[in-house]
Design an enzyme around this catalytic site. Structure first.
Site, PDB file in Angstrom:
ATOM      1  N   ASN A  96       0.871  -1.179   0.000  1.00  0.00           N
ATOM      2  CA  ASN A  96       0.000   0.000   0.000  1.00  0.00           C
ATOM      3  C   ASN A  96       0.904   1.223   0.000  1.00  0.00           C
ATOM      4  OD1 ASN A  96      -1.774   2.056   0.500  1.00  0.00           O
ATOM      5  ND2 ASN A  96      -2.400   1.347   2.536  1.00  0.00           N
ATOM      6  N   LYS A 100       0.147   4.229  -0.245  1.00  0.00           N
ATOM      7  CA  LYS A 100      -0.481   5.424   0.366  1.00  0.00           C
ATOM      8  C   LYS A 100      -0.228   6.638  -0.533  1.00  0.00           C
ATOM      9  CE  LYS A 100      -0.095   3.179   4.813  1.00  0.00           C
ATOM     10  NZ  LYS A 100       0.044   3.268   6.260  1.00  0.00           N
ATOM     11  N   HIS A 158      -9.402   1.206   5.223  1.00  0.00           N
ATOM     12  CA  HIS A 158      -8.115   1.444   5.881  1.00  0.00           C
ATOM     13  C   HIS A 158      -8.314   2.437   7.030  1.00  0.00           C
ATOM     14  CE1 HIS A 158      -3.975   2.578   6.619  1.00  0.00           C
ATOM     15  NE2 HIS A 158      -3.634   1.477   5.979  1.00  0.00           N
ATOM     16  N   GLU A 205      -6.665   4.842   7.983  1.00  0.00           N
ATOM     17  CA  GLU A 205      -6.445   6.252   7.629  1.00  0.00           C
ATOM     18  C   GLU A 205      -7.689   6.842   6.981  1.00  0.00           C
ATOM     19  OE1 GLU A 205      -2.785   5.517   5.530  1.00  0.00           O
ATOM     20  OE2 GLU A 205      -1.873   4.983   7.447  1.00  0.00           O
ATOM     21  N   GLU A 239      -5.044  -4.854  10.734  1.00  0.00           N
ATOM     22  CA  GLU A 239      -4.046  -3.804  10.901  1.00  0.00           C
ATOM     23  C   GLU A 239      -4.314  -3.058  12.207  1.00  0.00           C
ATOM     24  OE1 GLU A 239      -2.203  -2.636   6.862  1.00  0.00           O
ATOM     25  OE2 GLU A 239      -3.840  -1.279   7.277  1.00  0.00           O
ATOM     26  N   GLY A 269       2.843   2.358  10.788  1.00  0.00           N
ATOM     27  CA  GLY A 269       3.807   3.444  10.621  1.00  0.00           C
ATOM     28  C   GLY A 269       4.557   3.800  11.892  1.00  0.00           C
ATOM     29  N   SER A 312       3.761  -2.052  10.360  1.00  0.00           N
ATOM     30  CA  SER A 312       5.212  -2.115  10.581  1.00  0.00           C
ATOM     31  C   SER A 312       5.831  -3.455  10.200  1.00  0.00           C
ATOM     32  CB  SER A 312       5.551  -1.747  12.039  1.00  0.00           C
ATOM     33  OG  SER A 312       5.178  -0.405  12.300  1.00  0.00           O
TER      34      SER A 312
HETATM   35  O1  LIG Z   1      -1.105   0.791   6.870  1.00  0.00           O
HETATM   36  C1  LIG Z   1      -0.345  -0.085   6.491  1.00  0.00           C
HETATM   37  C2  LIG Z   1      -0.632  -0.832   5.255  1.00  0.00           C
HETATM   38  O2  LIG Z   1      -1.916  -0.597   4.805  1.00  0.00           O
HETATM   39  C3  LIG Z   1       0.894  -0.420   7.236  1.00  0.00           C
HETATM   40  O3  LIG Z   1       1.785   0.623   7.105  1.00  0.00           O
HETATM   41  P1  LIG Z   1       3.297   0.422   7.610  1.00  0.00           P
HETATM   42  O4  LIG Z   1       3.782  -0.879   7.010  1.00  0.00           O
HETATM   43  O5  LIG Z   1       4.032   1.614   7.094  1.00  0.00           O
HETATM   44  O6  LIG Z   1       3.240   0.339   9.111  1.00  0.00           O
END
Ligand SMILES: O=C(CO)COP(=O)(O)O
Length: 255
Positions: free
Chosen positions: A9, A11, A95, A97, A167, A173, A212
């Site tokens: 992803n 982003k 997601h 976010e 997640e 992150g 992560s």
């Molecule tokens: O949100 C994520 C994947 O959708 C995970 O992000 P990270 O791998 O950067 O922690």
């Protein structure tokens, strides 16, 4: 035997240059991998370019979001049929976010799940608890509620040929991944929750871990029986790190 899926992803990251470089790098690194499905989800504006750049490889494409409508006066949106039209295979929905910054509710996410299925695409439904919910012992209740939004409207068969990504929000992150044992416990809870409705569907649904995941912790996460690959953020922006994760998933299922 479930086939793991490792999906990047991206982003809000990328450029025309990066799409070409990263996909060229990945093509070299993963050309001999088998036993693991591989996908990337660049920003919308680069999806078509990415699809062309990946053509002839086994790297599949996914989108990071979709609208609930198929056409009409919905400025700024993209429909599931449009994603299908340009050769997408997966659509990430729900997601954290988007739940946080765009106030997407469980109900809207269930509608997105429905339009994605209707278009013949594969939804990657993200669920997971916040740090406060985790500390309050609500992890299972939160995951159950997020799954129930889809189970109530579409029933368990909708999870046939679908993907769930667990997640935990506190792991995204932050560099602080869930431990393999912590993640496995929640993945088993998710599978058991679906099994209450349909054991066959539960046994085959892909449940990815996200939060992560990196080249160092991937293999141990994938050694857990209910972890079927990963949804990878930061580490998917580097071809070599992403390839290590892909290879770890392929190796885990052969072991
Ligand atoms: O949100 C994520 C994947 O959708 C995970 O992000 P990270 O791998 O950067 O922690």
């Amino acid at each position: 035997m479930r086939h793991p899926l490792v999906m990047g992803n991206w982003k809000l990251n990328g450029s025309r240059h990066m799409v070409n470089e990263l996909i060229d790098g990945l093509r070299k690194e993963v050309s001999s991998v088998d036993g693991c499905d591989i996908a990337i989800a660049p920003p919308f504006i680069y999806l078509d370019q990415a699809k062309h750049q990946a053509s002839g490889s086994h790297i599949m494409l996914g989108a990071q979001n979709v609208d609930i409508n198929l056409s009409g006066a919905f400025t700024g949106e993209t429909s599931a049929n449009m994603l299908k039209d340009i050769g997408m295979k997966y659509v990430i929905i729900g997601h954290s976010e988007r739940r946080t910054y765009h106030k997407e509710s469980d109900e809207v996410i269930a509608e997105k799940f429905a339009v994605v299925k209707e278009a013949g695409l594969i939804p990657v439904l993200c669920i997971g608890e916040t740090e406060a919910e985790n500390e309050a012992g609500q992890t299972e209740a939160v995951c159950a509620k997020q799954l129930d939004a889809v189970l109530k409207t579409m029933g368990a068969p909708a999870f046939g040929n679908s993907v769930i990504a667990y997640e935990p929000v506190w792991a995204i992150g932050t560099g602080k991944s869930a431990t393999p044992a912590q993640a496995q416990a929640v993945h088993k809870f998710i599978r058991d929750h679906i099994a209450k409705h349909d054991a066959k569907v539960a046994a085959q649904v892909i449940i990815q871990y996200g939060g992560s995941v990196n080249a160092s912790n991937a293999a141990e996460l994938f050694s857990q029986p209910d972890i079927d690959g990963a949804l990878v953020g930061g580490a998917s922006l580097k071809a070599d790190a992403f390839a290590v994760i892909v290879k770890a998933a392929a190796a885990a299922k052969k072991a």
